[in-house]
Each structure stands twice: as C-alpha cells, then as structure tokens.
Design an enzyme around this catalytic site. Sequence first.
Site, mmCIF file in Angstrom:
data_model
loop_
_atom_site.group_PDB
_atom_site.id
_atom_site.type_symbol
_atom_site.label_atom_id
_atom_site.label_comp_id
_atom_site.label_asym_id
_atom_site.label_seq_id
_atom_site.Cartn_x
_atom_site.Cartn_y
_atom_site.Cartn_z
ATOM 1 N N CYS A 2 0.678 -1.291 0.240
ATOM 2 C CA CYS A 2 0.058 0.191 0.220
ATOM 3 C C CYS A 2 0.898 0.767 0.171
ATOM 4 C CB CYS A 2 -0.631 0.295 1.108
ATOM 5 S SG CYS A 2 -1.693 -1.054 2.094
ATOM 6 N N ARG A 27 2.978 0.145 -5.337
ATOM 7 C CA ARG A 27 2.875 -0.217 -3.912
ATOM 8 C C ARG A 27 1.469 -0.414 -4.150
ATOM 9 N NH1 ARG A 27 6.205 2.190 -0.739
ATOM 10 N NH2 ARG A 27 5.649 1.058 1.164
ATOM 11 N N TRP A 75 -2.963 -2.902 -1.799
ATOM 12 C CA TRP A 75 -2.448 -3.813 -1.605
ATOM 13 C C TRP A 75 -3.364 -4.599 -0.511
ATOM 14 C CZ3 TRP A 75 0.576 -8.251 -0.513
ATOM 15 C CH2 TRP A 75 0.748 -9.574 -1.128
ATOM 16 N N ASN A 101 -0.406 1.645 6.217
ATOM 17 C CA ASN A 101 0.399 0.691 5.552
ATOM 18 C C ASN A 101 0.731 -0.407 6.469
ATOM 19 O OD1 ASN A 101 2.420 -0.563 3.726
ATOM 20 N ND2 ASN A 101 3.224 1.223 3.966
ATOM 21 N N GLY A 102 0.808 -1.382 5.701
ATOM 22 C CA GLY A 102 0.814 -2.356 6.913
ATOM 23 C C GLY A 102 0.112 -3.660 7.370
ATOM 24 N N GLU A 482 15.476 -16.728 -13.355
ATOM 25 C CA GLU A 482 15.135 -15.634 -12.986
ATOM 26 C C GLU A 482 14.178 -15.279 -14.392
ATOM 27 O OE1 GLU A 482 14.067 -13.205 -11.238
ATOM 28 O OE2 GLU A 482 14.643 -11.375 -12.805
ATOM 29 N N LYS A 486 10.094 -14.008 -14.832
ATOM 30 C CA LYS A 486 9.999 -13.024 -15.001
ATOM 31 C C LYS A 486 8.565 -13.007 -16.690
ATOM 32 C CE LYS A 486 11.334 -10.280 -13.611
ATOM 33 N NZ LYS A 486 11.544 -10.083 -13.055
ATOM 34 N N GLU A 489 5.397 -13.543 -14.871
ATOM 35 C CA GLU A 489 4.339 -12.857 -13.481
ATOM 36 C C GLU A 489 3.674 -11.735 -14.881
ATOM 37 O OE1 GLU A 489 6.884 -10.364 -10.851
ATOM 38 O OE2 GLU A 489 8.456 -10.724 -12.203
ATOM 39 N N HIS A 505 14.292 -36.631 -16.059
ATOM 40 C CA HIS A 505 13.718 -37.232 -14.741
ATOM 41 C C HIS A 505 12.357 -37.085 -14.543
ATOM 42 C CE1 HIS A 505 17.943 -39.291 -14.369
ATOM 43 N NE2 HIS A 505 18.293 -36.904 -14.181
ATOM 44 N N LYS A 604 4.487 -4.161 -6.091
ATOM 45 C CA LYS A 604 6.345 -3.682 -6.178
ATOM 46 C C LYS A 604 6.598 -3.805 -4.423
ATOM 47 C CE LYS A 604 9.701 -2.563 -8.311
ATOM 48 N NZ LYS A 604 9.981 -3.165 -9.382
HETATM 49 C C1 F6R Z 1 10.077 -10.319 -9.452
HETATM 50 C C2 F6R Z 1 9.519 -9.086 -8.382
HETATM 51 C C3 F6R Z 1 10.235 -9.496 -7.436
HETATM 52 C C4 F6R Z 1 11.289 -8.617 -6.492
HETATM 53 C C5 F6R Z 1 10.494 -9.447 -4.665
HETATM 54 C C6 F6R Z 1 11.611 -9.076 -3.516
HETATM 55 O O1 F6R Z 1 10.234 -9.109 -11.003
HETATM 56 O O2 F6R Z 1 9.988 -7.689 -8.210
HETATM 57 O O3 F6R Z 1 10.052 -11.197 -7.004
HETATM 58 O O4 F6R Z 1 12.301 -9.319 -6.501
HETATM 59 O O5 F6R Z 1 8.842 -8.963 -4.374
HETATM 60 O O6 F6R Z 1 11.976 -7.168 -3.771
HETATM 61 P P1 F6R Z 1 12.098 -6.886 -3.244
HETATM 62 O O7 F6R Z 1 13.982 -7.119 -3.919
HETATM 63 O O8 F6R Z 1 12.167 -5.358 -3.194
HETATM 64 O O9 F6R Z 1 12.687 -7.254 -1.716
#
Ligand code: F6R
Length: 609
Positions: A2, A27, A75, A101-102, A482, A486, A489, A505, A604
């Site tokens: 949030c 956020r 969120w 937020n929290g 990775e 990407k 998601e 396997h 995010k």
């Molecule tokens: C994927 C992504 C998430 C963050 C994860 C950690 O693209 O962005 O998997 O990498 O939520 O976030 P941080 O790096 O902010 O701790």
Amino acid sequence: MCGIVGYVGKRNAEEVIIDGLSKLEYRGYDSAGIAISQGKDTIAYAKKKGRLSMLEDYLKEEPILGHVGIGHTRWATHGEPSDSNSHPHLNEKETIAVVHNGIIENYMEIKEMLISEGYVFKSETDTEVIVHLIDKFYKGNLIEAVYSAIKKLRGAYALGVIAANHPNELVAVRKESPLIVGLGEDEFFIASDVPAILKYTRNVYYLENGEVVHIIDNTLTIYDEKKNKVNKELKVIDWDIEAASKGGYDHFMLKEIYDQPQAIKETLLRRLDKNRIICLDDIKMTKEQLEDITKVYIVACGTAYNAGLIGKYAIEKLAKVPVEVDIASEFRYSDPFMDEKTLLIVVSQSGETADTLAAMKLAKSRGARVLAITNVVGSSVSREAQDVFYTWAGPEIAVASTKAYTAQLVAFYMIALDFALKRSTITEDRYSELINQIEGLSSLVTQILEKKEDILNIVKDIKDTTSAFYLGRGVDYMTAQEAALKLKEISYIYTEAFAAGELKHGTIALVEEGTPIFCVVTQDDLVEKMISNIKEVKARGAFVIAIAKEGNTEIAKVADDTIYIPKTDNLLMPILSVVPTQLVAYYASLERGNDVDKPRNLAKSVTVE
Ligand code: F6R
C-alpha cells in the site's frame, strides 16, 4: 504493501494527494481512497475499488475541497478489494480517518475487545481497529489518542490520521513500514516514498521506527516513542522526477530495461578509484573481519533471490568462501546456524521487503554481520544493516524487476572481487581483467537492446502458448530461473526453469508439439551437453529458442531460432543473457494485452510476510 500520502498546506489537498498516489501505484493498485478535513467538524471522503483512475473519475464529478487530507492506494491483505475495505477507514461518527500501510498482527483480539465495547465494524480489514482505538482513546487531544492507540498494536504500520475536530492537523506514525515527511514552503507532505512528493519538494525527513509526526498549520514536530521531541537531519533528494517517470517509453518496464547500461555504469564506476581498485565506502568490514568469515548466507525474495544465486557463484569462485542462498521467508524458520563468523548478505531492491527484514533481524540476534544490497537509500534494510552496497539503478517503478536485478549482479561481482582481493584469492591480473570486462558490459547490453525487433518477432510466434520452459546448465540455469519468473509474472504463461540435465527425470513428460523451450547456452564448457538436451526436447516436438554467444554456430543448427548475445567472461555472462529474456517477457505481456507495469495480483514492495 500500500501507498499513503498526506498533505497540510494551502494547495488543493485532493489534487496533491491524487497526484502523489499516482506515483505510488507500484505499491498496490486494487483500490484507493481519500479523506479531507472540511473545517466544520466533518471529514469528506471517497473510496473506490479498482485502479486509482476509478477514484479520479468519481472525484471529477464529486470533488472534495480542503487543504488537509490523507489518501491511500491499496494492495489487499485482509479482505478482498472493495469500496468498504478501501482506506481511509473512519470511526462510526466519521470524525476520525486513518490510512495505513502494513499489517496489524493482533487485530483479531483488538477487534473482539472493541466489538464487546459496542464498536461496529464496516470492513474486513485489520486497519479498521486502529481508527476505533483512536476513537476510544480520544479525549480532545488527537496526538495523545494516537499514542494510546499504537501502544495496543503489534505489527507493522505507517499511519496518516486526520480528525474533524482538528481541521488543521495531521498525525503520522511509522513502525516497520516506510514513511517520509516532505517540507515545502508553509506546507507539509507525508508519503510512503519519495516520488509521491518530488513534484513539490526535495526536502525530506526519513522517519525511524516509533516516530510520531504532528503537523498543525505551519508547524511540524517529530516525537519519538516516549514523546520526546526529535531533531532530525533533513535530506535533500538529488534525483529528478524525470528519473521516476517513463521518459518517453510506453511502459516503465521498457524504460527500466533500457536504463540498464546506465545502471551498470553507475553501480561500477562511482566505486573505482584512480588505480581501478574497488572502494566500497559503505562496507566497513576490515580485512581482518573478512578473513575471519567462515560462512556466507545470501537471503532475499523473488528476483533478488535469483540475483543471490549468481552472487553465490561469483563469491565462491572468486573469494573461495562457502555460500548458501535461501529464500527469506524460508530462512527465518529453518533455524540456520550463524555466529559472529557468519556474514549475511541480504538483497532487496525496495529495501522494505518484510521477509528480508525479518531474516536480517534474526541474523543480527545470532551475532552475524549483515551486509545489505539495496537500491533505496535510507530504506529499512539499509538502516538495519551494518554494511550497505547501494545499487545506483535509480527508482524502479514497474512491478517486474529488471534494472535492479542487473545492478544487483554487478554489486555481487564487485563484492566478490573486493573480498577476493582482501582474502588474497585472486591474482592482480585476473582482478583487473574482470573490472575491465564489467565496465564493458554496459555497451554490450546496448547491443542486445538493438535486437528488440527480432525478439518481438520470436515472441509473436509463441505468444499463445499456455506453458513454456527455460533450460540452462550451471550459471545459465540461474539465469533461466530469473527468466522464467519474469515471463510468468507479466505474461501469465505458465513457465518453469529447469536444469537442462534434470528435465529427463520427469518434467520432459510435459513437452508437447510446439511447447516453447528457451535454452540459455553461454558457458563454453557446457555447450555440447546443452546441444544434447536441445535434441532431446526437439525430438518430442518442442519449439526451441536458444540464447547463445555470438559465434556459436552449432546451436543455430539444432535450435528453431537463436538470439545471439555478445561475448564476455563466462562468469559475467548472466548480465548479458538475462537481457533478451526481459524483452521476451515484456513483449509476451504486451502481445497478450496485459498491463505490463502492473501485473495482476502483484505489488512492487512486499511489506507483509
Ligand atoms: C519480480 C520482483 C519480485 C521482487 C521481490 C523482492 O520481478 O520484482 O520478485 O524481486 O518481491 O523485492 P525486493 O527486491 O524489493 O526485496
């Protein structure tokens, strides 16, 4: 998660708050709301499920005037996205409004207590207990009521509070969740993050845990937990609003992919002295302390965790220390062995990820030293750590992390080189060679970005698939992880990464006619093995797209399509090989009509555990 924004001043609060929230949508973006003091013992408010634009559309018809207010972009954690679960939450008489937020961990017990006292709840949120607690303790003094209420709370919270009887006041609190205060001329702002207020001011205070902000008209006072006044150092933000906007690109994600050459340069060059030796200013560990380290843990979440996998590879190879990598939410509960000879490296773009923060606290309590790699100056992670490595990638707004990841890799290579030099596990020649190669990565990434049309064409061929795979061996398998994260998601294509030799396997049973399989092949000693694996999946109908080093003509003979990337040292190839995979994800999301920057169900900055 949030985002919260608050304003006290002469401007139209609605405009300032909505503008601020638009910069915080990364956020959370499942609902939004605003509350503004009306001066005649009332608060006007509006809350809408959906993107911020829903609230904006509503406010165009029904504007709320006033100069003191709070807003929120949500969120969901407790209760589905809905108008009633949106913030601000108000007490029954609608005389107090709160944005939060929290997470309040003990909200169930507080809620039961309040219900037994006759309080009526209108939402399923944990936040609503806060406003009722403030109401319960309110005896004419808003800040006192807030102090009494927060004493009852367990968990994480950044709060903004206004009250009808206090039309010129705003109270804000920070515990575990981020909150800053912005100072304008005769005006004040509160926000979860700097971009929300950068249009109005560059002067900010970063609040510490337990601090309470009291703004009345032109006066700002900050108190600590015990109500003592606190004198804080004002910070001046030195990056521009442009750095936090799209800069002409269609999406933040694309802009951030294109920011990578610069991010790589910034992260490296500012730390090279005139002899081209790495100087890690914020890492205060002495040579002796480093020599004493017997074990390194790298702990993080998501993409940052994937960067950690490559970090392990680099540190073990160069500095010859054993490294374990763990997911932060697992690490905390695995009772890891740590002592004062352990170094914990946490990686977090936002620096606010709750699981990562909790892992750091655990490590510190066991005597380990903590080094943080983070992109956000002043973030919680940076303040908790003894040593910090800031990735100077600039603000990352798109939910899918790209430039933060490549900057994290640069950080790991630099840390590994620094440790190696101090531990005498690298020759001077190899050290200089790698520094030169890292410096060269920036222009090699630019060369890959020039191939974006080719990558778009490949994506057009596979965009309608329901599933896909990424395969690799060694460090390429880590890149594959990775790349798969990407792609899934933001495109919502079910994608898994496999160690190429492991597929047979069991998982190979999933390969069907036309299943797209991306194969990352950058490690010279593993090319032949990868060619065998490609043949295995081709024989079962897979459509193979290889990501290979320029000059590797053998791969093109077996793959259906090949994306060539320039050559660098094998150890550094992950910085290059990930770039086409970011573009694959971007274009797949775009071609499938998704919201690239704000994929469904995600946010995010994950400030809940
Ligand atoms: C994927 C992504 C998430 C963050 C994860 C950690 O693209 O962005 O998997 O990498 O939520 O976030 P941080 O790096 O902010 O701790």
